[in-house]
Design a protein around this motif. Sequence first.
Motif, PDB file in Angstrom:
ATOM      1  N   THR A   1       0.828  -1.202   0.000  1.00 32.26           N
ATOM      2  CA  THR A   1       0.000   0.000   0.000  1.00 32.26           C
ATOM      3  C   THR A   1       0.866   1.258   0.000  1.00 32.26           C
ATOM      4  O   THR A   1       0.536   2.252  -0.659  1.00 32.26           O
ATOM      5  CB  THR A   1      -0.938   0.005   1.228  1.00 32.26           C
TER       6      THR A   1
ATOM      7  N   TYR B   1       1.797   2.060  -3.395  1.00 32.96           N
ATOM      8  CA  TYR B   1       0.716   2.735  -4.127  1.00 32.96           C
ATOM      9  C   TYR B   1       0.765   4.240  -3.874  1.00 32.96           C
ATOM     10  O   TYR B   1       0.556   5.047  -4.765  1.00 32.96           O
ATOM     11  CB  TYR B   1      -0.656   2.202  -3.694  1.00 32.96           C
TER      12      TYR B   1
ATOM     13  N   LEU C   1      -7.501   3.027  -0.956  1.00 33.36           N
ATOM     14  CA  LEU C   1      -6.398   2.086  -0.713  1.00 33.36           C
ATOM     15  C   LEU C   1      -6.653   1.228   0.523  1.00 33.36           C
ATOM     16  O   LEU C   1      -6.347   0.037   0.542  1.00 33.36           O
ATOM     17  CB  LEU C   1      -5.076   2.854  -0.546  1.00 33.36           C
TER      18      LEU C   1
ATOM     19  N   THR D   1      -7.085  -2.948   0.472  1.00 36.04           N
ATOM     20  CA  THR D   1      -6.437  -3.904   1.386  1.00 36.04           C
ATOM     21  C   THR D   1      -7.481  -4.666   2.185  1.00 36.04           C
ATOM     22  O   THR D   1      -7.389  -5.890   2.354  1.00 36.04           O
ATOM     23  CB  THR D   1      -5.501  -3.148   2.349  1.00 36.04           C
TER      24      THR D   1
ATOM     25  N   ILE E   1      -2.576   1.024   7.884  1.00 39.16           N
ATOM     26  CA  ILE E   1      -2.424   1.771   6.626  1.00 39.16           C
ATOM     27  C   ILE E   1      -2.893   3.219   6.806  1.00 39.16           C
ATOM     28  O   ILE E   1      -2.272   4.158   6.301  1.00 39.16           O
ATOM     29  CB  ILE E   1      -3.192   1.062   5.491  1.00 39.16           C
TER      30      ILE E   1
END
Lengths: 253, 319
Positions: free
Chosen positions: A32, A35, A63, A67, A121
Amino acid sequence: MNLKAVQAIYNFEMARTRRTIWQSIVSPVLSTSLYFVVFGAAIGSRITEIEGVPYGSFIVPGLIMLTLLTQSTMNASFGIYFPRFTGTIYEILSAPVSPFEIVLGYVGAAATKSIILGLIILATSWLFVPLRIEHPFWMVTFLVLTAATFSLLGFIIGIWADGFEKLQIVPLLIVTPLTFLGGTFYSTSVLPPVWQTISLFNPVVYLISGFRWSFFEISDVSHTVSVGMTLLFLVVCLITVWWMFKTGYKLKK
Amino acid sequence: MAAATLLKFLAMQSIISVTNLSKRYASGFEALKRINLDIHRGEIFALLGPNGAGKTTLIGIICGILVPSAGKVTVDSHDIITDYRAARSLIGLVPQELHTDAFESVWATVSFSRGLFNKPKNPAYIEKVLRALSLWDKKDDKIMTLSGGMKRRVLIAKALSHEPQVLFLDEPTAGVDVELRKDMWQVVRDLRDSGVTIILTTHYIEEAEDMADRIGVINKGGIILVEEKAELMRKLGKKQLTLQLQQQLHALPAELSAFKLTIGEDGSTLIYNYDTKAERTGVATLLGELSRAGLRIRDLQTTQSSLEDIFVGLVSDRQ
Protein backbone atom coordinates in the motif's frame (compact mmCIF):
# COMPACT_ATOMS: atom_id res chain seq x y z
CA MET A 1 -23.40 -20.76 23.41
CA ASN A 2 -19.93 -22.36 23.23
CA LEU A 3 -17.89 -19.18 23.68
CA LYS A 4 -14.73 -21.10 24.56
CA ALA A 5 -14.83 -22.74 21.13
CA VAL A 6 -15.25 -19.34 19.46
CA GLN A 7 -12.30 -18.09 21.48
CA ALA A 8 -10.22 -21.18 20.62
CA ILE A 9 -10.84 -20.78 16.86
CA TYR A 10 -10.29 -17.02 17.04
CA ASN A 11 -7.03 -17.36 18.99
CA PHE A 12 -5.83 -20.14 16.69
CA GLU A 13 -6.36 -17.93 13.63
CA MET A 14 -4.77 -14.89 15.27
CA ALA A 15 -1.78 -17.03 16.26
CA ARG A 16 -1.44 -17.98 12.58
CA THR A 17 -1.33 -14.26 11.74
CA ARG A 18 1.40 -13.68 14.34
CA ARG A 19 3.39 -16.65 12.99
CA THR A 20 3.26 -15.19 9.48
CA ILE A 21 3.65 -11.54 10.43
CA TRP A 22 5.73 -10.65 7.34
CA GLN A 23 3.19 -12.09 4.97
CA SER A 24 0.13 -11.03 6.97
CA ILE A 25 0.96 -7.50 8.05
CA VAL A 26 4.26 -6.20 6.68
CA SER A 27 3.70 -7.21 3.06
CA PRO A 28 0.25 -5.54 2.60
CA VAL A 29 1.44 -2.37 4.38
CA LEU A 30 4.51 -2.21 2.14
CA SER A 31 2.41 -2.77 -1.01
CA THR A 32 0.00 0.00 0.00
CA SER A 33 2.90 2.36 0.74
CA LEU A 34 4.14 1.70 -2.79
CA TYR A 35 0.72 2.73 -4.13
CA PHE A 36 1.15 6.02 -2.26
CA VAL A 37 4.54 6.55 -3.86
CA VAL A 38 3.41 5.61 -7.38
CA PHE A 39 -0.13 7.03 -7.46
CA GLY A 40 0.08 9.67 -4.77
CA ALA A 41 3.46 11.19 -5.52
CA ALA A 42 4.01 10.44 -9.21
CA ILE A 43 0.47 10.77 -10.61
CA GLY A 44 -0.72 13.03 -7.79
CA SER A 45 1.74 15.69 -8.85
CA ARG A 46 -0.21 16.00 -12.12
CA ILE A 47 -3.71 15.70 -10.56
CA THR A 48 -3.65 18.30 -7.86
CA GLU A 49 -7.05 17.66 -6.29
CA ILE A 50 -10.45 16.02 -6.77
CA GLU A 51 -13.56 17.77 -5.46
CA GLY A 52 -11.39 19.96 -3.26
CA VAL A 53 -9.37 17.09 -1.74
CA PRO A 54 -5.66 16.68 -2.57
CA TYR A 55 -5.22 13.60 -4.77
CA GLY A 56 -2.81 11.91 -2.33
CA SER A 57 -5.41 12.20 0.43
CA PHE A 58 -8.29 11.32 -1.92
CA ILE A 59 -6.92 7.82 -2.63
CA VAL A 60 -6.37 6.91 1.05
CA PRO A 61 -9.90 5.54 1.72
CA GLY A 62 -9.77 3.60 -1.55
CA LEU A 63 -6.40 2.09 -0.71
CA ILE A 64 -7.58 1.08 2.75
CA MET A 65 -10.64 -0.52 1.13
CA LEU A 66 -8.44 -2.30 -1.42
CA THR A 67 -6.44 -3.90 1.39
CA LEU A 68 -9.51 -4.53 3.50
CA LEU A 69 -11.37 -6.35 0.73
CA THR A 70 -8.49 -8.49 -0.55
CA GLN A 71 -7.09 -9.35 2.89
CA SER A 72 -10.50 -10.13 4.42
CA THR A 73 -11.33 -12.41 1.53
CA MET A 74 -7.97 -14.16 1.33
CA ASN A 75 -7.47 -14.54 5.07
CA ALA A 76 -10.93 -15.95 5.77
CA SER A 77 -10.87 -18.25 2.74
CA PHE A 78 -7.48 -19.66 3.71
CA GLY A 79 -8.54 -19.96 7.36
CA ILE A 80 -11.34 -22.44 6.61
CA TYR A 81 -9.83 -24.02 3.50
CA PHE A 82 -6.57 -25.09 5.15
CA PRO A 83 -8.24 -27.35 7.77
CA ARG A 84 -10.27 -28.87 4.92
CA PHE A 85 -7.09 -29.42 2.93
CA THR A 86 -5.15 -30.98 5.83
CA GLY A 87 -8.15 -32.88 7.18
CA THR A 88 -8.07 -31.24 10.61
CA ILE A 89 -11.61 -29.97 9.93
CA TYR A 90 -12.76 -33.31 11.44
CA GLU A 91 -12.15 -31.82 14.86
CA ILE A 92 -14.33 -28.76 14.25
CA LEU A 93 -17.12 -30.88 12.79
CA SER A 94 -17.07 -33.36 15.68
CA ALA A 95 -16.94 -30.69 18.41
CA PRO A 96 -20.06 -29.35 20.16
CA VAL A 97 -19.89 -26.16 18.11
CA SER A 98 -22.74 -24.59 16.15
CA PRO A 99 -22.26 -23.25 12.61
CA PHE A 100 -22.75 -19.72 13.96
CA GLU A 101 -19.91 -20.21 16.45
CA ILE A 102 -17.61 -21.62 13.78
CA VAL A 103 -18.32 -18.62 11.54
CA LEU A 104 -17.88 -16.22 14.44
CA GLY A 105 -14.44 -17.65 15.22
CA TYR A 106 -13.08 -17.75 11.67
CA VAL A 107 -14.74 -14.63 10.28
CA GLY A 108 -14.13 -12.67 13.49
CA ALA A 109 -10.39 -13.41 13.30
CA ALA A 110 -10.17 -12.60 9.58
CA ALA A 111 -12.09 -9.35 10.06
CA THR A 112 -9.96 -8.38 13.06
CA LYS A 113 -6.79 -8.86 11.06
CA SER A 114 -8.13 -6.76 8.17
CA ILE A 115 -9.27 -3.99 10.51
CA ILE A 116 -5.83 -3.92 12.15
CA LEU A 117 -4.28 -3.72 8.68
CA GLY A 118 -6.66 -0.95 7.67
CA LEU A 119 -5.79 1.05 10.77
CA ILE A 120 -2.04 0.53 10.21
CA ILE A 121 -2.42 1.77 6.63
CA LEU A 122 -4.45 4.73 7.88
CA ALA A 123 -1.68 5.57 10.35
CA THR A 124 0.96 5.12 7.63
CA SER A 125 -1.00 7.44 5.30
CA TRP A 126 -0.70 10.22 7.82
CA LEU A 127 3.05 10.08 7.24
CA PHE A 128 2.57 10.73 3.50
CA VAL A 129 -0.46 13.01 3.14
CA PRO A 130 -2.67 15.36 5.19
CA LEU A 131 -5.84 13.61 6.32
CA ARG A 132 -9.09 14.46 8.10
CA ILE A 133 -11.91 12.20 9.21
CA GLU A 134 -15.21 14.09 9.20
CA HIS A 135 -17.34 11.20 10.50
CA PRO A 136 -15.24 8.89 12.69
CA PHE A 137 -18.27 6.81 13.72
CA TRP A 138 -19.22 6.11 10.10
CA MET A 139 -15.59 5.49 9.21
CA VAL A 140 -15.40 2.74 11.87
CA THR A 141 -18.84 1.43 10.85
CA PHE A 142 -17.80 1.09 7.19
CA LEU A 143 -14.49 -0.44 8.22
CA VAL A 144 -16.10 -3.09 10.44
CA LEU A 145 -19.04 -3.83 8.13
CA THR A 146 -16.82 -4.21 5.08
CA ALA A 147 -14.27 -6.37 6.90
CA ALA A 148 -17.04 -8.61 8.23
CA THR A 149 -18.84 -8.86 4.89
CA PHE A 150 -15.76 -9.71 2.85
CA SER A 151 -14.49 -12.09 5.51
CA LEU A 152 -17.82 -13.87 5.13
CA LEU A 153 -17.31 -13.90 1.37
CA GLY A 154 -13.85 -15.36 1.97
CA PHE A 155 -15.33 -18.01 4.26
CA ILE A 156 -17.77 -18.98 1.49
CA ILE A 157 -14.91 -19.20 -1.01
CA GLY A 158 -12.90 -21.33 1.44
CA ILE A 159 -15.74 -23.84 1.65
CA TRP A 160 -16.48 -23.73 -2.08
CA ALA A 161 -12.88 -24.13 -3.25
CA ASP A 162 -11.49 -27.60 -3.82
CA GLY A 163 -7.99 -26.51 -4.71
CA PHE A 164 -5.56 -23.67 -4.14
CA GLU A 165 -6.22 -22.30 -7.62
CA LYS A 166 -9.93 -21.85 -6.95
CA LEU A 167 -9.02 -20.26 -3.64
CA GLN A 168 -7.14 -17.53 -5.50
CA ILE A 169 -9.57 -17.04 -8.40
CA VAL A 170 -12.19 -14.91 -6.66
CA PRO A 171 -9.83 -12.56 -4.76
CA LEU A 172 -7.48 -12.04 -7.69
CA LEU A 173 -9.81 -12.19 -10.67
CA ILE A 174 -12.96 -10.65 -9.20
CA VAL A 175 -12.38 -8.70 -5.97
CA THR A 176 -9.17 -6.90 -6.98
CA PRO A 177 -10.42 -5.80 -10.44
CA LEU A 178 -13.73 -4.65 -8.95
CA THR A 179 -11.82 -2.63 -6.36
CA PHE A 180 -9.59 -1.00 -8.97
CA LEU A 181 -12.67 -0.25 -11.09
CA GLY A 182 -14.69 0.85 -8.05
CA GLY A 183 -13.13 4.27 -7.65
CA THR A 184 -10.06 3.53 -5.56
CA PHE A 185 -7.95 5.98 -7.53
CA TYR A 186 -10.64 8.20 -9.04
CA SER A 187 -14.15 9.51 -8.60
CA THR A 188 -16.70 7.74 -10.81
CA SER A 189 -18.06 11.22 -11.65
CA VAL A 190 -15.10 11.69 -13.99
CA LEU A 191 -16.25 8.69 -16.08
CA PRO A 192 -18.48 9.01 -19.18
CA PRO A 193 -22.21 8.65 -18.28
CA VAL A 194 -22.44 5.09 -19.66
CA TRP A 195 -19.54 3.91 -17.49
CA GLN A 196 -20.97 5.75 -14.52
CA THR A 197 -24.16 3.67 -14.90
CA ILE A 198 -22.18 0.44 -15.34
CA SER A 199 -20.16 1.31 -12.21
CA LEU A 200 -23.35 1.27 -10.16
CA PHE A 201 -23.46 -2.52 -10.68
CA ASN A 202 -20.08 -2.79 -8.99
CA PRO A 203 -20.76 -3.30 -5.26
CA VAL A 204 -17.30 -2.03 -4.36
CA VAL A 205 -18.25 1.44 -5.63
CA TYR A 206 -20.69 1.78 -2.73
CA LEU A 207 -18.13 0.64 -0.17
CA ILE A 208 -15.40 3.02 -1.35
CA SER A 209 -17.82 5.88 -1.84
CA GLY A 210 -19.30 5.54 1.63
CA PHE A 211 -15.90 5.13 3.24
CA ARG A 212 -14.52 8.17 1.42
CA TRP A 213 -17.56 10.16 2.50
CA SER A 214 -16.74 9.40 6.15
CA PHE A 215 -13.33 11.03 5.57
CA PHE A 216 -14.01 14.01 3.31
CA GLU A 217 -17.81 14.25 2.93
CA ILE A 218 -17.49 13.63 -0.81
CA SER A 219 -19.10 10.58 -2.41
CA ASP A 220 -20.18 9.08 -5.73
CA VAL A 221 -23.44 7.81 -4.19
CA SER A 222 -25.30 8.76 -1.02
CA HIS A 223 -23.68 7.29 2.11
CA THR A 224 -27.03 5.89 3.25
CA VAL A 225 -27.23 3.96 -0.03
CA SER A 226 -23.67 2.79 0.61
CA VAL A 227 -24.59 1.50 4.07
CA GLY A 228 -27.71 -0.14 2.63
CA MET A 229 -25.75 -1.90 -0.12
CA THR A 230 -23.08 -3.08 2.34
CA LEU A 231 -25.77 -4.48 4.65
CA LEU A 232 -27.48 -6.14 1.68
CA PHE A 233 -24.23 -7.82 0.67
CA LEU A 234 -23.68 -8.87 4.29
CA VAL A 235 -27.13 -10.45 4.43
CA VAL A 236 -26.55 -12.29 1.12
CA CYS A 237 -23.27 -13.70 2.50
CA LEU A 238 -24.95 -14.70 5.78
CA ILE A 239 -27.74 -16.51 3.94
CA THR A 240 -25.19 -18.32 1.76
CA VAL A 241 -23.16 -19.45 4.79
CA TRP A 242 -26.35 -20.54 6.54
CA TRP A 243 -27.33 -22.60 3.47
CA MET A 244 -23.86 -24.16 3.31
CA PHE A 245 -24.06 -25.39 6.90
CA LYS A 246 -27.68 -26.47 6.56
CA THR A 247 -26.94 -28.64 3.54
CA GLY A 248 -23.43 -29.59 4.66
CA TYR A 249 -22.17 -28.27 1.32
CA LYS A 250 -18.59 -29.53 0.88
CA LEU A 251 -18.27 -29.87 4.64
CA LYS A 252 -20.22 -33.00 5.48
CA LYS A 253 -20.95 -35.87 3.13
CA MET B 1 -24.90 -55.71 47.52
CA ALA B 2 -27.31 -53.09 46.20
CA ALA B 3 -24.36 -50.97 45.11
CA ALA B 4 -22.83 -53.91 43.24
CA THR B 5 -26.14 -54.55 41.50
CA LEU B 6 -26.41 -50.90 40.58
CA LEU B 7 -22.88 -50.92 39.17
CA LYS B 8 -23.65 -54.01 37.12
CA PHE B 9 -26.88 -52.42 35.89
CA LEU B 10 -25.02 -49.26 34.87
CA ALA B 11 -22.38 -51.31 33.12
CA MET B 12 -25.01 -53.07 31.03
CA GLN B 13 -26.65 -49.78 30.07
CA SER B 14 -26.04 -48.62 26.55
CA ILE B 15 -24.02 -45.45 26.28
CA ILE B 16 -24.34 -45.49 22.49
CA SER B 17 -27.44 -46.75 20.80
CA VAL B 18 -27.60 -47.08 17.01
CA THR B 19 -31.00 -47.86 15.50
CA ASN B 20 -31.68 -48.69 11.83
CA LEU B 21 -28.80 -46.51 10.74
CA SER B 22 -28.25 -46.24 6.99
CA LYS B 23 -25.85 -44.23 4.92
CA ARG B 24 -26.03 -43.78 1.18
CA TYR B 25 -23.48 -41.46 -0.41
CA ALA B 26 -24.33 -39.10 -3.27
CA SER B 27 -22.65 -41.58 -5.63
CA GLY B 28 -25.33 -44.11 -4.69
CA PHE B 29 -22.97 -46.33 -2.70
CA GLU B 30 -24.71 -47.74 0.35
CA ALA B 31 -22.04 -47.72 3.06
CA LEU B 32 -24.33 -48.72 5.95
CA LYS B 33 -27.46 -50.85 5.75
CA ARG B 34 -29.88 -50.48 8.66
CA ILE B 35 -27.30 -50.94 11.37
CA ASN B 36 -28.43 -51.71 14.92
CA LEU B 37 -25.81 -51.63 17.63
CA ASP B 38 -25.55 -50.93 21.35
CA ILE B 39 -22.30 -50.06 23.05
CA HIS B 40 -22.26 -50.73 26.79
CA ARG B 41 -21.05 -48.16 29.24
CA GLY B 42 -17.46 -48.70 30.32
CA GLU B 43 -16.58 -51.50 27.90
CA ILE B 44 -13.89 -51.81 25.26
CA PHE B 45 -15.71 -52.63 22.05
CA ALA B 46 -13.68 -53.75 19.05
CA LEU B 47 -15.28 -53.13 15.67
CA LEU B 48 -13.67 -55.39 13.12
CA GLY B 49 -14.18 -55.50 9.40
CA PRO B 50 -12.27 -55.56 6.13
CA ASN B 51 -11.42 -52.34 4.28
CA GLY B 52 -14.53 -50.56 3.04
CA ALA B 53 -16.82 -52.49 5.40
CA GLY B 54 -18.31 -49.29 6.87
CA LYS B 55 -16.36 -48.92 10.14
CA THR B 56 -15.15 -45.38 9.54
CA THR B 57 -18.53 -44.33 8.12
CA LEU B 58 -20.26 -45.57 11.26
CA ILE B 59 -17.79 -43.74 13.50
CA GLY B 60 -18.04 -40.62 11.33
CA ILE B 61 -21.82 -40.49 11.71
CA ILE B 62 -21.77 -41.01 15.48
CA CYS B 63 -19.16 -38.26 15.87
CA GLY B 64 -20.99 -35.76 13.63
CA ILE B 65 -18.60 -35.72 10.67
CA LEU B 66 -21.00 -37.48 8.29
CA VAL B 67 -24.73 -37.07 7.87
CA PRO B 68 -26.86 -40.23 8.23
CA SER B 69 -29.35 -41.05 5.47
CA ALA B 70 -31.76 -42.73 7.90
CA GLY B 71 -31.92 -44.04 11.42
CA LYS B 72 -31.15 -42.74 14.86
CA VAL B 73 -28.11 -42.57 17.11
CA THR B 74 -28.03 -41.53 20.74
CA VAL B 75 -25.04 -40.97 23.00
CA ASP B 76 -25.96 -41.26 26.67
CA SER B 77 -29.58 -40.70 25.56
CA HIS B 78 -28.68 -37.51 23.64
CA ASP B 79 -29.70 -37.59 19.99
CA ILE B 80 -26.68 -36.82 17.78
CA ILE B 81 -28.75 -34.51 15.55
CA THR B 82 -31.26 -32.74 17.77
CA ASP B 83 -29.09 -32.66 20.89
CA TYR B 84 -25.70 -32.63 19.19
CA ARG B 85 -23.94 -30.42 21.72
CA ALA B 86 -24.57 -32.77 24.63
CA ALA B 87 -23.86 -35.86 22.50
CA ARG B 88 -20.59 -34.60 21.01
CA SER B 89 -19.26 -33.18 24.27
CA LEU B 90 -19.12 -36.77 25.58
CA ILE B 91 -17.07 -38.07 22.65
CA GLY B 92 -13.37 -38.03 21.84
CA LEU B 93 -12.27 -39.12 18.38
CA VAL B 94 -8.90 -40.34 17.19
CA PRO B 95 -9.20 -40.48 13.39
CA GLN B 96 -7.54 -43.05 11.19
CA GLU B 97 -5.58 -40.52 9.14
CA LEU B 98 -2.84 -38.40 10.71
CA HIS B 99 -4.66 -35.05 10.43
CA THR B 100 -2.57 -32.56 12.38
CA ASP B 101 -1.79 -28.84 12.44
CA ALA B 102 1.79 -29.08 11.22
CA PHE B 103 2.87 -25.61 12.37
CA GLU B 104 1.33 -25.73 15.86
CA SER B 105 3.09 -26.90 19.01
CA VAL B 106 1.86 -30.01 20.80
CA TRP B 107 0.72 -27.95 23.78
CA ALA B 108 -1.15 -25.41 21.65
CA THR B 109 -2.99 -27.99 19.57
CA VAL B 110 -4.10 -30.03 22.59
CA SER B 111 -5.23 -26.87 24.41
CA PHE B 112 -7.12 -25.81 21.26
CA SER B 113 -9.05 -29.10 21.30
CA ARG B 114 -10.04 -28.59 24.94
CA GLY B 115 -11.37 -25.12 24.10
CA LEU B 116 -13.43 -26.47 21.20
CA PHE B 117 -15.27 -28.69 23.66
CA ASN B 118 -16.16 -25.73 25.89
CA LYS B 119 -13.85 -26.77 28.72
CA PRO B 120 -12.01 -24.19 30.84
CA LYS B 121 -8.23 -24.16 30.68
CA ASN B 122 -6.64 -26.84 32.84
CA PRO B 123 -2.87 -26.98 32.34
CA ALA B 124 -2.49 -29.64 35.05
CA TYR B 125 -4.82 -32.01 33.19
CA ILE B 126 -3.16 -31.38 29.81
CA GLU B 127 0.19 -32.08 31.44
CA LYS B 128 -1.15 -35.35 32.87
CA VAL B 129 -2.39 -36.45 29.43
CA LEU B 130 0.87 -35.52 27.71
CA ARG B 131 2.92 -37.32 30.35
CA ALA B 132 0.76 -40.44 30.07
CA LEU B 133 1.37 -40.49 26.33
CA SER B 134 5.11 -39.80 26.68
CA LEU B 135 4.69 -36.45 24.94
CA TRP B 136 5.65 -34.13 27.76
CA ASP B 137 9.20 -33.64 26.47
CA LYS B 138 7.78 -32.63 23.09
CA LYS B 139 5.13 -30.21 24.34
CA ASP B 140 6.80 -27.17 22.78
CA ASP B 141 7.83 -28.88 19.55
CA LYS B 142 6.00 -28.18 16.32
CA ILE B 143 3.96 -31.17 15.20
CA MET B 144 5.67 -31.24 11.81
CA THR B 145 8.93 -32.23 13.57
CA LEU B 146 7.38 -35.31 15.21
CA SER B 147 7.51 -38.90 13.99
CA GLY B 148 4.39 -40.70 12.77
CA GLY B 149 3.97 -42.54 16.05
CA MET B 150 4.21 -39.34 18.03
CA LYS B 151 1.71 -37.61 15.77
CA ARG B 152 -0.65 -40.49 16.45
CA ARG B 153 -0.22 -39.93 20.18
CA VAL B 154 -0.85 -36.20 19.72
CA LEU B 155 -4.19 -37.12 18.15
CA ILE B 156 -4.98 -39.28 21.16
CA ALA B 157 -4.00 -36.42 23.49
CA LYS B 158 -6.30 -34.08 21.55
CA ALA B 159 -9.16 -36.57 21.81
CA LEU B 160 -8.60 -36.89 25.57
CA SER B 161 -8.14 -33.16 26.15
CA HIS B 162 -11.79 -32.59 27.09
CA GLU B 163 -12.11 -35.63 29.36
CA PRO B 164 -14.55 -37.59 27.15
CA GLN B 165 -16.81 -40.38 28.38
CA VAL B 166 -16.58 -42.21 25.07
CA LEU B 167 -13.39 -42.58 23.06
CA PHE B 168 -13.31 -43.69 19.44
CA LEU B 169 -9.96 -45.06 18.31
CA ASP B 170 -9.96 -45.63 14.56
CA GLU B 171 -6.85 -47.70 13.83
CA PRO B 172 -4.91 -46.11 16.71
CA THR B 173 -1.79 -48.24 16.39
CA ALA B 174 -1.27 -47.98 12.62
CA GLY B 175 2.35 -46.97 12.05
CA VAL B 176 3.25 -47.15 15.73
CA ASP B 177 6.19 -49.31 16.78
CA VAL B 178 5.72 -52.26 19.14
CA GLU B 179 7.04 -50.55 22.27
CA LEU B 180 4.86 -47.47 21.86
CA ARG B 181 1.92 -49.65 20.96
CA LYS B 182 2.19 -51.40 24.31
CA ASP B 183 2.29 -48.02 26.09
CA MET B 184 -0.76 -46.84 24.17
CA TRP B 185 -2.76 -49.92 25.04
CA GLN B 186 -1.84 -49.42 28.68
CA VAL B 187 -3.26 -45.88 28.42
CA VAL B 188 -6.43 -47.34 26.89
CA ARG B 189 -6.73 -49.89 29.71
CA ASP B 190 -6.28 -47.14 32.29
CA LEU B 191 -8.99 -45.12 30.59
CA ARG B 192 -11.34 -48.07 30.64
CA ASP B 193 -10.59 -48.58 34.32
CA SER B 194 -11.51 -44.95 34.92
CA GLY B 195 -14.92 -45.57 33.35
CA VAL B 196 -14.35 -44.38 29.77
CA THR B 197 -16.11 -46.41 27.08
CA ILE B 198 -13.78 -47.29 24.24
CA ILE B 199 -14.68 -48.22 20.69
CA LEU B 200 -11.73 -49.26 18.58
CA THR B 201 -11.09 -50.49 15.11
CA THR B 202 -7.84 -52.19 14.31
CA HIS B 203 -6.28 -54.38 11.69
CA TYR B 204 -4.14 -55.98 14.38
CA ILE B 205 -6.76 -58.50 15.41
CA GLU B 206 -4.53 -59.98 18.08
CA GLU B 207 -4.72 -56.57 19.77
CA ALA B 208 -8.52 -56.65 19.66
CA GLU B 209 -8.41 -60.18 21.09
CA ASP B 210 -6.16 -58.97 23.85
CA MET B 211 -8.03 -55.74 24.66
CA ALA B 212 -11.73 -56.02 23.87
CA ASP B 213 -14.61 -56.99 26.11
CA ARG B 214 -16.96 -57.38 23.16
CA ILE B 215 -16.40 -57.81 19.45
CA GLY B 216 -18.54 -56.53 16.59
CA VAL B 217 -17.91 -57.64 13.04
CA ILE B 218 -19.07 -55.45 10.18
CA ASN B 219 -18.94 -56.34 6.51
CA LYS B 220 -20.42 -54.69 3.42
CA GLY B 221 -22.29 -52.14 5.53
CA GLY B 222 -23.99 -54.66 7.81
CA ILE B 223 -23.24 -55.92 11.31
CA ILE B 224 -22.57 -59.66 11.05
CA LEU B 225 -22.34 -60.31 14.76
CA VAL B 226 -21.84 -58.71 18.14
CA GLU B 227 -20.65 -60.98 20.90
CA GLU B 228 -18.78 -61.06 24.19
CA LYS B 229 -15.21 -61.89 23.26
CA ALA B 230 -15.02 -64.93 25.55
CA GLU B 231 -18.36 -66.20 24.26
CA LEU B 232 -17.33 -65.65 20.66
CA MET B 233 -14.12 -67.59 21.18
CA ARG B 234 -16.07 -70.37 22.84
CA LYS B 235 -18.76 -70.51 20.17
CA LEU B 236 -16.71 -70.14 17.05
CA GLY B 237 -13.25 -71.08 18.27
CA LYS B 238 -12.08 -74.51 17.15
CA LYS B 239 -9.25 -76.69 18.37
CA GLN B 240 -7.03 -78.64 16.06
CA LEU B 241 -5.07 -81.78 16.93
CA THR B 242 -2.07 -82.51 14.70
CA LEU B 243 -0.60 -86.01 14.86
CA GLN B 244 2.87 -86.79 13.46
CA LEU B 245 2.94 -90.45 12.40
CA GLN B 246 5.98 -92.68 12.11
CA GLN B 247 4.84 -93.93 8.71
CA GLN B 248 3.36 -92.38 5.61
CA LEU B 249 -0.28 -92.82 4.62
CA HIS B 250 -1.75 -92.81 1.12
CA ALA B 251 -5.32 -93.25 2.34
CA LEU B 252 -7.16 -93.35 5.64
CA PRO B 253 -7.52 -96.83 7.16
CA ALA B 254 -11.15 -98.01 7.37
CA GLU B 255 -11.04 -97.96 11.21
CA LEU B 256 -10.59 -94.19 11.08
CA SER B 257 -13.34 -93.38 8.58
CA ALA B 258 -15.72 -92.33 11.36
CA PHE B 259 -13.43 -89.40 12.23
CA LYS B 260 -13.21 -86.28 10.12
CA LEU B 261 -9.50 -86.56 9.53
CA THR B 262 -7.32 -84.90 6.95
CA ILE B 263 -4.01 -86.27 5.76
CA GLY B 264 -1.28 -83.63 5.68
CA GLU B 265 0.63 -82.81 2.50
CA ASP B 266 3.65 -84.85 3.57
CA GLY B 267 1.44 -87.93 4.12
CA SER B 268 2.71 -88.50 7.66
CA THR B 269 0.48 -85.98 9.41
CA LEU B 270 -3.13 -86.37 10.46
CA ILE B 271 -5.20 -83.30 11.29
CA TYR B 272 -8.29 -83.54 13.48
CA ASN B 273 -10.60 -80.57 14.15
CA TYR B 274 -12.81 -80.81 17.20
CA ASP B 275 -15.23 -78.68 19.10
CA THR B 276 -14.02 -77.68 22.56
CA LYS B 277 -17.51 -77.15 23.89
CA ALA B 278 -18.80 -80.58 22.77
CA GLU B 279 -19.47 -83.09 25.50
CA ARG B 280 -17.09 -85.57 23.87
CA THR B 281 -14.22 -84.30 21.81
CA GLY B 282 -13.45 -87.76 20.41
CA VAL B 283 -9.71 -87.38 21.01
CA ALA B 284 -9.38 -90.39 23.32
CA THR B 285 -11.36 -92.62 20.95
CA LEU B 286 -9.29 -91.44 18.01
CA LEU B 287 -6.02 -92.30 19.77
CA GLY B 288 -7.39 -95.77 20.56
CA GLU B 289 -8.47 -96.35 16.96
CA LEU B 290 -5.07 -95.22 15.68
CA SER B 291 -3.39 -97.80 17.89
CA ARG B 292 -5.80 -100.50 16.68
CA ALA B 293 -5.04 -99.54 13.08
CA GLY B 294 -1.35 -100.07 13.81
CA LEU B 295 -0.37 -96.45 13.37
CA ARG B 296 2.37 -95.24 15.70
CA ILE B 297 2.49 -91.62 16.80
CA ARG B 298 5.83 -89.78 16.79
CA ASP B 299 4.49 -86.48 18.17
CA LEU B 300 1.28 -84.53 18.66
CA GLN B 301 0.21 -80.95 19.26
CA THR B 302 -3.01 -78.97 19.71
CA THR B 303 -3.74 -75.42 18.58
CA GLN B 304 -6.66 -73.10 19.36
CA SER B 305 -8.06 -70.90 16.59
CA SER B 306 -7.41 -67.21 17.15
CA LEU B 307 -9.85 -64.30 16.82
CA GLU B 308 -8.17 -63.61 13.51
CA ASP B 309 -9.06 -67.11 12.26
CA ILE B 310 -12.65 -66.58 13.40
CA PHE B 311 -12.78 -63.14 11.79
CA VAL B 312 -11.40 -64.39 8.48
CA GLY B 313 -13.86 -67.29 8.56
CA LEU B 314 -16.81 -64.99 9.24
CA VAL B 315 -15.94 -62.48 6.56
CA SER B 316 -14.99 -65.01 3.89
CA ASP B 317 -18.22 -66.97 4.52
CA ARG B 318 -20.15 -63.89 3.43
CA GLN B 319 -18.10 -62.93 0.41
